[in-house]
Design an enzyme around this catalytic site. Sequence first.
Site, PDB file in Angstrom:
ATOM      1  N   GLY A   1      -0.600   8.153  -8.579  1.00 52.96           N
ATOM      2  CA  GLY A   1       0.804   8.328  -8.925  1.00 52.96           C
ATOM      3  C   GLY A   1       1.373   7.075  -9.544  1.00 52.96           C
ATOM      4  O   GLY A   1       1.613   6.986 -10.751  1.00 52.96           O
TER       5      GLY A   1
ATOM      6  N   GLY B   1       4.435   7.165  -2.073  1.00 54.86           N
ATOM      7  CA  GLY B   1       3.597   6.562  -3.094  1.00 54.86           C
ATOM      8  C   GLY B   1       3.719   5.052  -2.998  1.00 54.86           C
ATOM      9  O   GLY B   1       4.545   4.523  -2.234  1.00 54.86           O
ATOM     10  N   GLY B   2       2.895   4.352  -3.750  1.00 58.32           N
ATOM     11  CA  GLY B   2       3.028   2.908  -3.861  1.00 58.32           C
ATOM     12  C   GLY B   2       2.599   2.116  -2.645  1.00 58.32           C
ATOM     13  O   GLY B   2       2.980   0.956  -2.503  1.00 58.32           O
TER      14      GLY B   2
ATOM     15  N   SER C   1      -0.490  12.431  -9.705  1.00 56.73           N
ATOM     16  CA  SER C   1       0.429  12.716  -8.601  1.00 56.73           C
ATOM     17  C   SER C   1       1.872  12.499  -9.051  1.00 56.73           C
ATOM     18  O   SER C   1       2.304  11.384  -9.306  1.00 56.73           O
ATOM     19  CB  SER C   1       0.102  11.817  -7.397  1.00 56.73           C
TER      20      SER C   1
ATOM     21  N   ASP D   1      -6.864   9.910  -2.453  1.00 56.52           N
ATOM     22  CA  ASP D   1      -5.429   9.973  -2.729  1.00 56.52           C
ATOM     23  C   ASP D   1      -4.699   8.796  -2.084  1.00 56.52           C
ATOM     24  O   ASP D   1      -4.670   8.677  -0.864  1.00 56.52           O
ATOM     25  CB  ASP D   1      -4.890  11.306  -2.168  1.00 56.52           C
TER      26      ASP D   1
ATOM     27  N   ASP E   1       2.823  16.806  -4.304  1.00 58.41           N
ATOM     28  CA  ASP E   1       2.957  16.608  -2.857  1.00 58.41           C
ATOM     29  C   ASP E   1       4.156  17.387  -2.343  1.00 58.41           C
ATOM     30  O   ASP E   1       5.252  17.281  -2.895  1.00 58.41           O
ATOM     31  CB  ASP E   1       3.184  15.121  -2.549  1.00 58.41           C
TER      32      ASP E   1
ATOM     33  N   GLY F   1      -2.810   4.779  -3.509  1.00 60.85           N
ATOM     34  CA  GLY F   1      -3.082   3.373  -3.836  1.00 60.85           C
ATOM     35  C   GLY F   1      -4.150   3.165  -4.895  1.00 60.85           C
ATOM     36  O   GLY F   1      -4.677   2.059  -5.032  1.00 60.85           O
TER      37      GLY F   1
ATOM     38  N   GLY G   1       3.011  10.409   2.882  1.00 58.77           N
ATOM     39  CA  GLY G   1       4.473  10.259   2.927  1.00 58.77           C
ATOM     40  C   GLY G   1       5.101   9.540   1.756  1.00 58.77           C
ATOM     41  O   GLY G   1       6.178   9.904   1.325  1.00 58.77           O
TER      42      GLY G   1
HETATM   43  C1  DX5 Z   1       1.120  10.270  -0.501  1.00 64.99           C
HETATM   44  C2  DX5 Z   1       0.722  11.250  -1.534  1.00 64.99           C
HETATM   45  C3  DX5 Z   1       0.068  10.732  -2.745  1.00 64.99           C
HETATM   46  C4  DX5 Z   1       0.878   9.728  -3.514  1.00 64.99           C
HETATM   47  C5  DX5 Z   1      -0.062   8.747  -4.145  1.00 64.99           C
HETATM   48  O1  DX5 Z   1       1.654  10.933   0.583  1.00 64.99           O
HETATM   49  O2  DX5 Z   1      -0.149  12.234  -1.000  1.00 64.99           O
HETATM   50  O3  DX5 Z   1      -0.353  11.779  -3.617  1.00 64.99           O
HETATM   51  O4  DX5 Z   1       1.681  10.287  -4.491  1.00 64.99           O
HETATM   52  O5  DX5 Z   1       0.705   7.824  -4.780  1.00 64.99           O
HETATM   53  P1  DX5 Z   1       0.212   6.392  -5.218  1.00 64.99           P
HETATM   54  O6  DX5 Z   1      -0.829   6.608  -6.258  1.00 64.99           O
HETATM   55  O7  DX5 Z   1       1.460   5.792  -5.709  1.00 64.99           O
HETATM   56  O8  DX5 Z   1      -0.342   5.735  -3.986  1.00 64.99           O
HETATM   57 ZN    ZN Z   2      -0.976  13.686  -2.331  1.00 68.47          ZN
END
Ligand code: DX5
Ligand code: ZN
Length: 219
Positions: free
Chosen positions: A196, A143-144, A7, A174, A34, A176, A141
């Site tokens: 991600g 990442g992290g 991601s 998808d 995304d 965390g 919305g």
């Molecule tokens: C959140 C996204 C994810 C995100 C995941 O809205 O759909 O694809 O990038 O990121 P991590 O792996 O950091 O949770």
């Molecule tokens: Zn995503």
Amino acid sequence: MAQVSVSVLACDTMRMGEQILKAEKAGADFIHVDVMDGNYVENLSFGAQHVRDLKKITSLPVAVHLELFHPERFLDMFAGAGADILTFQLDACHNPLHFLREIRRRGMEAGVGIGPAYSIENLKYLLHLADRLTLMSVEPGYGGQVFEESVYEKLRRMQELTKAAGLEIPIGVDGGVNLEIGSRLLNSGADVLIAGSYIFRQGEIGKQVKALKGLQIQK
Ligand code: DX5
Ligand code: ZN
């Protein structure tokens, strides 16, 4: 073996190409992009131009994750940009059956995503038209965020639903995902680990991808 979808939301956008190639070289299976509208989710992210440019540098399939309202408005835009997989959020689409058919008609794989607070029972009515399913383990919305444990139970139920329909549809998770969670997901029936932050922000990109790729199903 897990399939790993990278991601790019967590990458350094000034070094995006270089970082994606590192992930590809390490064995990643998909590039996950995304697309956010600042409306369905607060955030803004990437657009069709990113997908078009990505397709020039990677040979991996590009999976576009629409996290926006009225996904049908963007269908031709992302088909034209070369998206291989187009996933939309079920609660953002008024006519999902029709939309899934239209995605397929444009030669893309049709994917449906569902947020962590929503029941997956509705998905059983569209399985015959879906090529991929995405269980979101964070609110769309950002990442992290912290992984929602309820996804494990949903994975089990999702497998029951696809089996009952006589279908084999890859299930992605998808949000965390890290190594420990990835291992448990793989052993709970997830086919694709979408990650991600773990890949771009917690170590060397190639090593992180290889670690996820190395996860095994425990017998
Ligand atoms: C959140 C996204 C994810 C995100 C995941 O809205 O759909 O694809 O990038 O990121 P991590 O792996 O950091 O949770
Ligand atoms: Zn995503």
